[in-house]
Scaffold this motif. Structure first.
Motif, PDB file in Angstrom:
ATOM      1  N   GLU A 282       0.829  -1.203   0.000  1.00 18.23           N
ATOM      2  CA  GLU A 282       0.000   0.000   0.000  1.00 18.23           C
ATOM      3  C   GLU A 282       0.865   1.255   0.000  1.00 18.23           C
ATOM      4  O   GLU A 282       0.599   2.206  -0.735  1.00 18.23           O
ATOM      5  N   GLU A 283       1.926   1.282   0.800  1.00 20.66           N
ATOM      6  CA  GLU A 283       2.820   2.446   0.846  1.00 20.66           C
ATOM      7  C   GLU A 283       3.441   2.705  -0.520  1.00 20.66           C
ATOM      8  O   GLU A 283       3.479   3.850  -0.995  1.00 20.66           O
ATOM      9  N   VAL A 284       3.922   1.646  -1.159  1.00 23.57           N
ATOM     10  CA  VAL A 284       4.558   1.777  -2.476  1.00 23.57           C
ATOM     11  C   VAL A 284       3.539   2.262  -3.509  1.00 23.57           C
ATOM     12  O   VAL A 284       3.808   3.182  -4.285  1.00 23.57           O
ATOM     13  N   MET A 285       2.356   1.662  -3.505  1.00 23.81           N
ATOM     14  CA  MET A 285       1.334   2.026  -4.492  1.00 23.81           C
ATOM     15  C   MET A 285       0.794   3.437  -4.257  1.00 23.81           C
ATOM     16  O   MET A 285       0.492   4.153  -5.204  1.00 23.81           O
ATOM     17  N   ARG A 286       0.725   3.856  -3.009  1.00 20.48           N
ATOM     18  CA  ARG A 286       0.293   5.226  -2.708  1.00 20.48           C
ATOM     19  C   ARG A 286       1.283   6.235  -3.298  1.00 20.48           C
ATOM     20  O   ARG A 286       0.898   7.242  -3.886  1.00 20.48           O
TER      21      ARG A 286
END
Length: 137
Positions: free
Chosen positions: A40-44
């Motif tokens: 999620e952090e990477v995709m955000r």
């Protein structure tokens, strides 16, 4: 109060949302408790780089769901390509012991994905609205 999801540009007013689903290669259940959080952090961050917003994210051991709000100048396929590519590289590098490269052949995600448009009025309401427009005489 104006709707925060309706964005205005110089020549466009838009409210584009896509529901995306990415499945792991061979639908293997490789995600553990930590991986979805990191994913999620990477995709955000990828979304931010595209001037898009990751509104919701969740998933299970073998797939993830995203709700993305994106501008019309972005080709959804380009955004998806970056989301999958960047997250695959990061997750394979950071969770090497968990993601066995031999079983995924250097890929984390399946090459296919689901993309559905969402938000706004139901399809039938839009169809009815368009059908009721008055044609010029």
């Amino acid at each position: 109060m104006p709707n925060p999801d309706i964005c205005r540009g110089r020549t466009v007013v838009h409210q584009l949302h896509a529901h995306l689903v990415f499945v792991t290669k061979y639908r293997r259940g490789v995600m553990n408790d930590e991986m979805p959080t990191r994913c999620e952090e990477v995709m955000r961050k990828v979304c931010e780089d595209f001037d898009a917003e990751l509104k919701e994210f969740n998933g299970e051991a073998d797939h993830v769901h995203l709700l993305v709000h994106y501008p019309p100048r972005i080709a959804l396929a380009s955004l998806v390509s970056s989301l999958k590519g960047v997250s695959s590289r990061r997750l394979r590098a950071e969770f090497t012991g968990r993601v066995n490269r031999a079983t995924t052949h250097g890929r984390f995600w399946s090459p296919s994905y689901f993309a559905g448009s969402c938000g706004g009025a139901p399809l039938q309401v839009v169809k009815d609205y368009i059908a009721q427009q008055k044609r010029p005489d």
